[in-house]
Design a protein around this motif. Structure first.
Motif, mmCIF file in Angstrom:
data_model
loop_
_atom_site.group_PDB
_atom_site.id
_atom_site.type_symbol
_atom_site.label_atom_id
_atom_site.label_comp_id
_atom_site.label_asym_id
_atom_site.label_seq_id
_atom_site.Cartn_x
_atom_site.Cartn_y
_atom_site.Cartn_z
ATOM 1 N N MET A 1 0.849 -1.168 0.000
ATOM 2 C CA MET A 1 0.000 0.000 0.000
ATOM 3 C C MET A 1 0.895 1.232 0.000
ATOM 4 S SD MET A 1 -3.013 1.057 2.635
ATOM 5 C CE MET A 1 -4.240 0.019 1.889
ATOM 6 N N TYR A 2 0.535 2.242 -0.767
ATOM 7 C CA TYR A 2 1.300 3.470 -0.863
ATOM 8 C C TYR A 2 0.716 4.527 0.056
ATOM 9 C CZ TYR A 2 3.250 1.331 -5.003
ATOM 10 O OH TYR A 2 3.871 0.485 -5.854
ATOM 11 N N TYR A 3 1.581 5.346 0.604
ATOM 12 C CA TYR A 3 1.152 6.416 1.497
ATOM 13 C C TYR A 3 1.771 7.730 1.028
ATOM 14 C CZ TYR A 3 -0.422 2.820 4.706
ATOM 15 O OH TYR A 3 -1.074 1.775 5.267
ATOM 16 N N ILE A 4 1.056 8.810 1.282
ATOM 17 C CA ILE A 4 1.591 10.132 1.014
ATOM 18 C C ILE A 4 1.458 10.968 2.277
ATOM 19 C CG2 ILE A 4 1.069 10.102 -1.436
ATOM 20 C CD1 ILE A 4 -1.334 11.889 -0.844
ATOM 21 N N ALA A 5 2.269 11.980 2.367
ATOM 22 C CA ALA A 5 2.208 12.875 3.521
ATOM 23 C C ALA A 5 1.465 14.137 3.117
ATOM 24 C CB ALA A 5 3.603 13.212 4.008
ATOM 25 N N LEU A 6 0.395 14.423 3.823
ATOM 26 C CA LEU A 6 -0.360 15.653 3.611
ATOM 27 C C LEU A 6 -0.017 16.606 4.747
ATOM 28 C CD1 LEU A 6 -3.930 14.453 2.631
ATOM 29 C CD2 LEU A 6 -2.184 15.368 1.143
ATOM 30 N N LYS A 7 0.280 17.820 4.399
ATOM 31 C CA LYS A 7 0.583 18.802 5.438
ATOM 32 C C LYS A 7 -0.683 19.570 5.762
ATOM 33 C CE LYS A 7 5.368 19.054 4.835
ATOM 34 N NZ LYS A 7 6.405 19.412 5.695
ATOM 35 N N ARG A 8 -1.033 19.539 7.002
ATOM 36 C CA ARG A 8 -2.209 20.271 7.476
ATOM 37 C C ARG A 8 -1.758 21.241 8.558
ATOM 38 N NH1 ARG A 8 -6.039 15.031 8.217
ATOM 39 N NH2 ARG A 8 -6.203 14.549 6.031
ATOM 40 N N ALA A 29 -9.233 12.932 -2.019
ATOM 41 C CA ALA A 29 -9.296 14.300 -1.493
ATOM 42 C C ALA A 29 -8.945 15.313 -2.586
ATOM 43 C CB ALA A 29 -8.350 14.443 -0.304
ATOM 44 N N LEU A 30 -7.972 14.987 -3.405
ATOM 45 C CA LEU A 30 -7.575 15.861 -4.503
ATOM 46 C C LEU A 30 -8.707 16.012 -5.523
ATOM 47 C CD1 LEU A 30 -5.063 17.352 -5.785
ATOM 48 C CD2 LEU A 30 -4.811 15.279 -7.152
ATOM 49 N N LEU A 31 -9.326 14.894 -5.899
ATOM 50 C CA LEU A 31 -10.444 14.938 -6.851
ATOM 51 C C LEU A 31 -11.607 15.751 -6.297
ATOM 52 C CD1 LEU A 31 -10.439 11.264 -8.166
ATOM 53 C CD2 LEU A 31 -9.753 13.309 -9.414
ATOM 54 N N LYS A 32 -11.846 15.606 -4.998
ATOM 55 C CA LYS A 32 -12.936 16.356 -4.376
ATOM 56 C C LYS A 32 -12.606 17.850 -4.326
ATOM 57 C CE LYS A 32 -15.758 16.588 -0.226
ATOM 58 N NZ LYS A 32 -15.973 16.105 1.129
ATOM 59 N N ALA A 33 -11.380 18.170 -3.978
ATOM 60 C CA ALA A 33 -10.978 19.576 -3.857
ATOM 61 C C ALA A 33 -11.069 20.297 -5.198
ATOM 62 C CB ALA A 33 -9.559 19.672 -3.299
ATOM 63 N N TYR A 34 -10.699 19.623 -6.270
ATOM 64 C CA TYR A 34 -10.728 20.247 -7.591
ATOM 65 C C TYR A 34 -11.997 19.930 -8.377
ATOM 66 C CZ TYR A 34 -5.921 21.680 -6.988
ATOM 67 O OH TYR A 34 -4.779 22.283 -6.527
ATOM 68 N N ARG A 35 -12.944 19.263 -7.733
ATOM 69 C CA ARG A 35 -14.240 18.912 -8.331
ATOM 70 C C ARG A 35 -14.081 18.180 -9.664
ATOM 71 N NH1 ARG A 35 -17.046 24.692 -7.325
ATOM 72 N NH2 ARG A 35 -16.784 24.709 -5.081
ATOM 73 N N LEU A 36 -13.232 17.174 -9.673
ATOM 74 C CA LEU A 36 -12.960 16.409 -10.889
ATOM 75 C C LEU A 36 -13.629 15.041 -10.913
ATOM 76 C CD1 LEU A 36 -9.160 17.183 -11.254
ATOM 77 C CD2 LEU A 36 -11.039 18.110 -12.606
ATOM 78 N N GLN A 37 -14.230 14.607 -9.807
ATOM 79 C CA GLN A 37 -14.799 13.262 -9.725
ATOM 80 C C GLN A 37 -15.892 13.054 -10.765
ATOM 81 O OE1 GLN A 37 -13.587 10.757 -7.621
ATOM 82 N NE2 GLN A 37 -14.810 9.548 -9.000
ATOM 83 N N GLY A 38 -16.747 14.042 -10.981
ATOM 84 C CA GLY A 38 -17.834 13.910 -11.952
ATOM 85 C C GLY A 38 -17.309 13.702 -13.362
#
Length: 110
Positions: A1-8, A29-38
């Protein structure tokens, strides 16, 4: 499984703390933030047309595109068009089940 570090940002503005999240969740989260899922779902429907409907229907399909939740399909066979018009709701169900959410609200055969 791959992991990334998100800075909050934490409670103070000067310090930041890295949270490790699975890559899958980061991409969602990226797709949701940029509204690309649709749009991604629409591209998935078009690219999966042959798998969903079968090779015989795909061979008779001239053009397929989505606009405002409506799937437009141009067919080269009038008898096939008539048969699919009669099964419109079933086609819509198959497509939406493949995606896992309601992407297509109407199917129009041209």
């Amino acid at each position: 499984m791959y992991y990334i570090a998100l800075k909050r940002p934490s409670a103070s503005d000067n310090s930041r703390q890295a949270d490790i999240v699975p890559l899958k969740d980061g991409i969602k989260a990226l797709l949701k933030a940029y509204r690309l899922q649709g749009k991604l779902n629409e591209v998935f429907v078009v690219s999966s047309w042959e798998r969903i409907m079968g090779k015989a229907v795909a061979l008779k399909t001239q053009e397929i595109y989505i606009s405002n939740g409506k799937l437009f399909v141009r067919l080269s066979s009038a008898p096939l068009k008539h048969e699919l018009v009669m099964a419109k709701t079933r086609v819509m169900e198959l497509i939406n089940d493949e995606v896992g959410e309601t992407v297509i609200k109407e199917v129009i055969f041209l």
